[in-house]
Scaffold this motif. Structure first.
Motif, mmCIF file in Angstrom:
data_model
loop_
_atom_site.group_PDB
_atom_site.id
_atom_site.type_symbol
_atom_site.label_atom_id
_atom_site.label_comp_id
_atom_site.label_asym_id
_atom_site.label_seq_id
_atom_site.Cartn_x
_atom_site.Cartn_y
_atom_site.Cartn_z
ATOM 1 N N GLY A 332 30.705 8.057 17.194
ATOM 2 C CA GLY A 332 29.892 8.483 18.317
ATOM 3 C C GLY A 332 30.316 7.968 19.673
ATOM 4 N N PHE A 333 30.005 8.747 20.700
ATOM 5 C CA PHE A 333 30.172 8.395 22.105
ATOM 6 C C PHE A 333 31.644 8.310 22.508
ATOM 7 N N GLY A 334 32.402 9.329 22.076
ATOM 8 C CA GLY A 334 33.736 9.540 22.628
ATOM 9 C C GLY A 334 34.915 9.128 21.795
ATOM 10 N N LEU A 409 29.681 8.394 31.861
ATOM 11 C CA LEU A 409 29.532 9.692 32.509
ATOM 12 C C LEU A 409 30.145 9.672 33.914
ATOM 13 N N LYS A 410 29.896 8.607 34.632
ATOM 14 C CA LYS A 410 30.409 8.485 35.998
ATOM 15 C C LYS A 410 31.931 8.456 36.024
ATOM 16 N N ASN A 411 32.541 7.770 35.052
ATOM 17 C CA ASN A 411 33.991 7.581 35.033
ATOM 18 C C ASN A 411 34.713 8.544 34.091
ATOM 19 N N ASP A 412 33.989 9.529 33.555
ATOM 20 C CA ASP A 412 34.567 10.543 32.666
ATOM 21 C C ASP A 412 35.401 9.897 31.559
ATOM 22 N N THR A 413 34.795 8.959 30.859
ATOM 23 C CA THR A 413 35.487 8.288 29.757
ATOM 24 C C THR A 413 35.936 9.283 28.694
ATOM 25 N N LEU A 414 35.122 10.288 28.427
ATOM 26 C CA LEU A 414 35.477 11.297 27.431
ATOM 27 C C LEU A 414 36.738 12.057 27.849
ATOM 28 N N GLY A 415 36.820 12.425 29.128
ATOM 29 C CA GLY A 415 38.011 13.101 29.621
ATOM 30 C C GLY A 415 39.251 12.237 29.484
ATOM 31 N N GLN A 418 40.480 12.281 25.947
ATOM 32 C CA GLN A 418 41.179 13.543 25.678
ATOM 33 C C GLN A 418 42.594 13.540 26.264
ATOM 34 N N GLN A 419 42.805 12.812 27.355
ATOM 35 C CA GLN A 419 44.147 12.690 27.935
ATOM 36 C C GLN A 419 45.024 11.751 27.112
ATOM 37 N N MET A 420 44.444 10.689 26.581
ATOM 38 C CA MET A 420 45.215 9.688 25.843
ATOM 39 C C MET A 420 45.476 10.090 24.391
ATOM 40 N N ALA A 421 44.648 10.995 23.832
ATOM 41 C CA ALA A 421 44.804 11.381 22.426
ATOM 42 C C ALA A 421 46.201 11.926 22.117
ATOM 43 N N ASN A 443 45.135 11.166 13.600
ATOM 44 C CA ASN A 443 44.277 10.734 14.690
ATOM 45 C C ASN A 443 43.457 11.911 15.196
ATOM 46 N N THR A 444 42.311 11.583 15.724
ATOM 47 C CA THR A 444 41.518 12.511 16.509
ATOM 48 C C THR A 444 40.951 11.693 17.650
ATOM 49 N N GLY A 445 41.237 12.099 18.879
ATOM 50 C CA GLY A 445 40.891 11.254 20.010
ATOM 51 C C GLY A 445 41.670 9.954 19.935
ATOM 52 N N LEU A 446 40.973 8.832 20.112
ATOM 53 C CA LEU A 446 41.586 7.508 19.962
ATOM 54 C C LEU A 446 41.106 6.855 18.670
ATOM 55 N N PHE A 447 40.976 7.673 17.645
ATOM 56 C CA PHE A 447 40.577 7.267 16.296
ATOM 57 C C PHE A 447 41.792 7.530 15.417
ATOM 58 N N GLY A 448 42.617 6.506 15.150
ATOM 59 C CA GLY A 448 43.888 6.749 14.486
ATOM 60 C C GLY A 448 44.177 5.784 13.351
ATOM 61 N N ILE A 449 45.119 6.194 12.494
ATOM 62 C CA ILE A 449 45.514 5.375 11.347
ATOM 63 C C ILE A 449 46.946 5.722 10.961
#
Length: 526
Positions: A332-334, A409-415, A418-421, A443-449
């Motif tokens: 959750g949360f990005g 939300l202010k710093n667009d952490t989700l975006g 998506q750039q680093m994935a 990996n999906t997002g910054l969730f990797g193995i």
């Protein structure tokens, strides 16, 4: 016996004890230092673990001598503690989670400072955190000022309120924000102290809502360390707690450990879902309260659900009146590149219940939550939820989450994720192309193995729940020696850095991994 004695008395007792008969002593030292005892014990057969010492700070009338106790601690800890001093106190006064405490103390890092995606030990060594600690320090180790402000404001207004009889403005603010963040009609939230408690709560809510007892959960899963959450868990961490909560039935997901459901994802998904339907048939659809799934499986392999899998589970639950629970504690949360792991579905599904923790506030303080759809919340408007604890809806935890989510939300952490994935994916791929010990990457997002293999047959260095392998132990040591911290589980290691990591820091991490893999490759059996 409880012996009230000084050193000479203890020495006399131990010297008369037969060396063939271990015994337990607890000594309250009044005049002598505990340091005098250890050499004496070394000459006996009394296990260190069976011996405890404490200075007696209680007066004859039973009252605690707080003045002397504070003086002792002020003197003992007046200087910054060294690594050895920290470890000695840890050995003397704490127990570790999960592992034998002695071995855990031997290998523990003494973390004294954090900054950005790095942390430092007591010797001043700097580590790049490539697992976000327990996949939870999503904003790294520098607490944003906005988050500090929210926490301090709450401390300065009301630090705690009884959750059964009172509510706070911060609870209203966070709940309204979460309702806007979640898709569908997940509009109601119950706040806990962490992920395990969230899953415990969801289990009980599903049973109370449906009036059914059975729960389905997957074998390759982890849902938390408390009794109910551990019963939901499918991996070997469950075994020591059994027998446990009744009515939990485990089933296999699309990625079994030792075989394939089909030659391609489409066939494997179809056959696995047919197997799930048959399991439901055997257990009786009207007996099943809920199906629990990690939207993306976490510590059991970063297993990304194949196309259509979660969508079909949603359909199966709808057809049978079963509550669909998505465990988003890690996802959750990005973390996965979407706000929630289940949002990778097409069309986006709406689970009936969502459990969360970790990323909800970057783990700056303990907090978890359970979100549910309107129909479930409506049930509990007139029916007791029968769940609660002292720290439910703790205002400080809620304030930390409110500050973290606004910061994201202010710093667009989700975006940024998506750039680093794709950068993470590229760096994983480059390693796989270079090192024969790499079997697979995900990996999906910054969730990797990264899965490791010991030979060209694809056999792992460490089998499922197997004993450690010397080459993997050396690999872990090489990573730490070169300043990278991550989780290694059996024959896999994780690439789950804080969501704030940049491309340069990612590259630094993979340079360290590359160096350690070069050594590991020497153990590859061709």
């Amino acid at each position: 016996e409880l012996l009230h004695c000084d050193f000479k008395r203890l020495q006399a007792v131990v010297s008369t004890q037969s060396t063939g008969a271990p015994f337990f002593i607890q000594v309250q030292m009044i005049h002598s230092s505990p340091k005098l005892i250890r050499p004496l014990l070394a000459r006996t057969n009394i296990p260190r673990a069976c011996f405890s010492t404490s200075t007696n700070f209680y007066k004859e009338n039973g009252q605690l001598n707080g003045k002397d106790l504070l003086a002792k601690h002020s003197d003992k800890f007046k200087n910054e503690m060294t690594h050895d001093e920290i470890i000695q106190v840890i050995r003397d006064n704490t127990l570790f989670s999960w592992n034998p405490s002695g071995a855990a103390a031997n290998s523990a890092l003494t973390v004294t400072k954090g900054e950005g995606v790095y942390f430092y030990d007591a010797k001043g060594k700097k580590y790049l955190d490539f697992n976000s600690q327990a996949m939870c320090s999503n904003l790294g180790h520098t607490v944003p000022q906005e988050v500090k402000d929210e926490i301090n404001n709450q401390l300065n207004t009301i630090a705690y309120s009884y959750p059964c009889a009172t509510v706070t403005p911060i609870k209203a603010k966070l709940s309204a924000l979460l309702a806007d963040i979640f898709p569908g009609d997940i509009n109601h939230f119950f706040y806990t102290s962490g992920g395990a408690e969230s899953n415990e709560t969801a289990l009980r809510m599903a049973r109370l809502y449906t009036g059914r007892h059975k729960i389905l959960a997957r074998y390759r899963s982890y849902h938390g360390g408390t009794l109910g959450a551990m019963a939901l868990t499918g991996d070997p961490r469950r075994w020591p707690s059994e027998p446990s909560v009744t009515g939990i039935i485990h089933f296999m997901d699309p990625y079994p450990y030792s075989f394939n459901w089909g030659d391609n994802h489409e066939e494997a998904t179809k056959r696995n879902l047919q197997y799930l339907k048959e399991t439901i048939m055997y257990e009786g659809p009207k007996n099943i309260a809920a199906i629990f799934v990690e939207s993306v499986t976490g510590t059991n392999g970063i297993l990304i659900p194949p196309k259509g899998y979660l969508e079909e589970i949603r359909k199966i639950c709808d057809e049978n009146g079963i509550v669909m629970v998505c465990d988003e504690v890690m996802n959750g949360f990005g973390r996965t590149g979407q706000m929630f792991g289940f949002m990778h579905t097409n069309p986006v599904i709406t689970p009936d219940i969502v459990t969360m923790a970790k990323g909800i506030n970057g783990a700056f303080v303990p907090l978890g939550a359970v979100g549910c759809r309107d129909k479930i919340a409506k049930h509990f408007e007139t029916n007791a939820i029968s769940i609660g604890s002292t720290y439910n809806s703790h205002p400080i935890g809620l304030a930390s989450a409110y500050g973290v989510l606004k910061y994201m939300l202010k710093n667009d952490t989700l975006g940024h994720v998506q750039q680093m994935a794709p950068v993470l994916k590229r760096l994983q791929t480059e390693l796989k192309d270079k090192h024969p010990t790499i079997k697979a990457i995900r990996n999906t997002g910054l969730f990797g193995i990264i899965d490791l293999q010991k030979n060209s047959k694809g056999e792992p260095f460490v089998v499922y729940n197997g004993a450690p392998h010397a080459a993997i132990n050396q690999f872990k040591a090489d990573l730490l020696n070169n300043g990278l911290f991550t989780l290694i589980r059996w024959s896999s290691f994780f690439t789950n850095p804080p969501l704030t990591i940049n491309e340069k820091e990612l590259a630094q991490g993979f340079e360290i991994i590359d160096k350690a893999l070069t050594t590991l490759d020497k153990s590859f059996e061709k």
